[in-house]
Design a protein around this motif. Sequence first.
Motif, mmCIF file in Angstrom:
data_model
loop_
_atom_site.group_PDB
_atom_site.id
_atom_site.type_symbol
_atom_site.label_atom_id
_atom_site.label_comp_id
_atom_site.label_asym_id
_atom_site.label_seq_id
_atom_site.Cartn_x
_atom_site.Cartn_y
_atom_site.Cartn_z
ATOM 1 N N UNK A 18 9.155 -6.927 -8.119
ATOM 2 C CA UNK A 18 9.937 -5.789 -7.642
ATOM 3 C C UNK A 18 9.961 -5.735 -6.115
ATOM 4 N N UNK A 19 8.809 -5.790 -5.504
ATOM 5 C CA UNK A 19 8.726 -5.646 -4.051
ATOM 6 C C UNK A 19 9.426 -6.797 -3.333
ATOM 7 N N UNK A 20 9.453 -7.972 -3.952
ATOM 8 C CA UNK A 20 10.115 -9.125 -3.341
ATOM 9 C C UNK A 20 11.635 -9.087 -3.513
ATOM 10 N N UNK A 21 12.140 -8.180 -4.311
ATOM 11 C CA UNK A 21 13.579 -8.096 -4.577
ATOM 12 C C UNK A 21 14.263 -7.266 -3.489
ATOM 13 N N UNK A 22 15.197 -7.840 -2.712
ATOM 14 C CA UNK A 22 15.874 -7.085 -1.646
ATOM 15 C C UNK A 22 16.560 -5.820 -2.155
ATOM 16 N N UNK A 23 17.077 -5.866 -3.371
ATOM 17 C CA UNK A 23 17.739 -4.671 -3.907
ATOM 18 C C UNK A 23 16.737 -3.537 -4.107
ATOM 19 N N UNK A 24 15.560 -3.880 -4.574
ATOM 20 C CA UNK A 24 14.517 -2.863 -4.737
ATOM 21 C C UNK A 24 14.081 -2.316 -3.375
ATOM 22 N N UNK A 25 13.988 -3.186 -2.382
ATOM 23 C CA UNK A 25 13.601 -2.741 -1.042
ATOM 24 C C UNK A 25 14.595 -1.721 -0.498
ATOM 25 N N UNK A 26 15.897 -2.008 -0.655
ATOM 26 C CA UNK A 26 16.905 -1.061 -0.184
ATOM 27 C C UNK A 26 16.823 0.251 -0.966
ATOM 28 N N UNK A 27 16.645 0.142 -2.274
ATOM 29 C CA UNK A 27 16.532 1.348 -3.108
ATOM 30 C C UNK A 27 15.337 2.193 -2.674
ATOM 31 N N UNK A 28 14.190 1.542 -2.411
ATOM 32 C CA UNK A 28 12.978 2.257 -2.034
ATOM 33 C C UNK A 28 13.154 2.989 -0.707
ATOM 34 N N UNK A 29 13.910 2.384 0.227
ATOM 35 C CA UNK A 29 14.139 3.043 1.511
ATOM 36 C C UNK A 29 15.108 4.215 1.381
ATOM 37 N N UNK A 30 16.038 4.137 0.448
ATOM 38 C CA UNK A 30 17.033 5.188 0.286
ATOM 39 C C UNK A 30 16.571 6.323 -0.626
ATOM 40 N N UNK A 31 15.564 6.065 -1.422
ATOM 41 C CA UNK A 31 15.053 7.076 -2.350
ATOM 42 C C UNK A 31 14.074 7.988 -1.608
ATOM 43 N N UNK A 32 14.314 9.304 -1.563
ATOM 44 C CA UNK A 32 13.431 10.196 -0.798
ATOM 45 C C UNK A 32 11.992 10.214 -1.304
ATOM 46 N N UNK A 33 11.776 9.879 -2.568
ATOM 47 C CA UNK A 33 10.418 9.874 -3.110
ATOM 48 C C UNK A 33 9.642 8.659 -2.630
ATOM 49 N N UNK A 34 10.286 7.485 -2.644
ATOM 50 C CA UNK A 34 9.597 6.244 -2.274
ATOM 51 C C UNK A 34 9.745 5.897 -0.795
ATOM 52 N N UNK A 35 10.612 6.626 -0.069
ATOM 53 C CA UNK A 35 10.880 6.277 1.334
ATOM 54 C C UNK A 35 9.618 6.265 2.204
ATOM 55 N N UNK A 36 8.729 7.266 2.123
ATOM 56 C CA UNK A 36 7.525 7.213 2.979
ATOM 57 C C UNK A 36 6.673 5.971 2.742
ATOM 58 N N UNK A 37 6.524 5.588 1.469
ATOM 59 C CA UNK A 37 5.742 4.393 1.150
ATOM 60 C C UNK A 37 6.434 3.142 1.671
ATOM 61 N N UNK A 38 7.761 3.073 1.527
ATOM 62 C CA UNK A 38 8.509 1.915 2.018
ATOM 63 C C UNK A 38 8.413 1.807 3.526
ATOM 64 N N UNK A 39 8.479 2.948 4.205
ATOM 65 C CA UNK A 39 8.367 2.924 5.660
ATOM 66 C C UNK A 39 6.982 2.474 6.108
ATOM 67 N N UNK A 40 5.951 2.932 5.404
ATOM 68 C CA UNK A 40 4.595 2.482 5.748
ATOM 69 C C UNK A 40 4.457 0.979 5.554
ATOM 70 N N UNK A 41 5.061 0.472 4.476
ATOM 71 C CA UNK A 41 5.009 -0.973 4.253
ATOM 72 C C UNK A 41 5.747 -1.739 5.333
ATOM 73 N N UNK A 42 6.918 -1.219 5.738
ATOM 74 C CA UNK A 42 7.670 -1.885 6.802
ATOM 75 C C UNK A 42 6.899 -1.862 8.108
ATOM 76 N N UNK A 43 6.243 -0.736 8.402
ATOM 77 C CA UNK A 43 5.440 -0.643 9.623
ATOM 78 C C UNK A 43 4.263 -1.610 9.584
ATOM 79 N N UNK A 44 3.632 -1.734 8.412
ATOM 80 C CA UNK A 44 2.515 -2.681 8.282
ATOM 81 C C UNK A 44 2.992 -4.110 8.504
ATOM 82 N N UNK A 45 4.177 -4.431 7.979
ATOM 83 C CA UNK A 45 4.734 -5.759 8.203
ATOM 84 C C UNK A 45 5.025 -6.005 9.677
ATOM 85 N N UNK A 46 5.581 -4.991 10.361
ATOM 86 C CA UNK A 46 5.837 -5.115 11.802
ATOM 87 C C UNK A 46 4.540 -5.334 12.567
#
Length: 372
Positions: A18-46
């Motif tokens: 799931x996490x490796x799927x670009x479509x899931x990544x976009x969905x996670x960023x656009x979903x208000x429930x999963x957005x904070x977690x997705x942002x934390x993951x993106x920040x950790x990657x940065x």
Amino acid sequence: MTFLDRWRERWRNVRDRLVADPRFQRWALNNPVTRPLARRGARAGLDLAAGFVYSQVLVACAQLKLFDLLRGGPLPVDALATKLSLSEPATRRLLDAASSLDLAERRSGGRYGLGLLGAAFAGNPQALRVVEHQPLLYADLIDPVALLRQEKRGALADYWPYSDGDSPKTLSAQQVGPYSAFMAATQPMVAQQALDAYDLSRGRRLLDVGGGEGVFLAAAADRAPQLRLALFDLPAVAARARERLDAAGLLARTDIYGGDFLNDPLPEGADIATLIRIVHDHDDASALKLLRNVRKALAPGATLLIIEGMSGVKGAEPLDAYYGFYTLAMGRGEPRRVEEIEALLRDAGFGKFRLARNPLPALASILVAQAV
């Protein structure tokens, strides 16, 4: 594999897909429930991708003594530029970079002061000494794949000349000088962790194996005035310890020995022995040889303290990355989990293990063992 292990494995496989799927990544960023977690993951990657740049900003701050300059209070850019011997644009670039990392902080009137992390570094010269040492490691990590494939020899092996030498006892004062001074400068922060976690006042004689210039023994002497002290290290290092301990007024209660702790007999009679930042410098065969040599010098019931960064300890999770590559560049050694160290100790004749509690396991853990 248990049912629970199999279930966890299936869940992790699903998660990874799931996490490796670009479509899931976009969905996670656009979903208000999963957005904070997705942002934390993106920040950790940065942070991982930019980590080398972050560390170089810290090195620049340390080398330019920026924290010392700001310790007295905020200063404007033009004043800092003069003190740092930089142009104003370069100074502002450094200050803005440091501010983004909480090393500095923008203040009113265009001034800059210490950030929270910068203030912590300003009050810890030992940590700054480690930071200033890091460029040696960074140079070896320019091509990490070549280092992993052992296609290049790490320059750190020259800084730690005993790491790949067959006759460490023949090292000269000039050869041992740089690393001995570095270990002495950074030892107080490790000593404090160990001495707060383990009460040495219960002992009569303390033997510090690979004790360097005697910084730990001096700290231990202050905590436990009744202790007799003994230090064993390479002859050229032991000579440096003699000078330091003489200047501290501790020579009368200290026995100092020069030799090779892998091959020479260690002095007997101690009821507490310490190995501080030593075991992880050696491969399993050498570490076991060292531990057996220590065991020969101790009577049953004597205590051994292994004090170093250990893998798998809560609060010290990144040590596999740091010490794994540091020891690779150094030419020998590896970070170990507590249970791996205990296995070596068991083979060497020790038992009754316990991990002493200390507040900074990322700096060092303290494993207590007893000669059996």
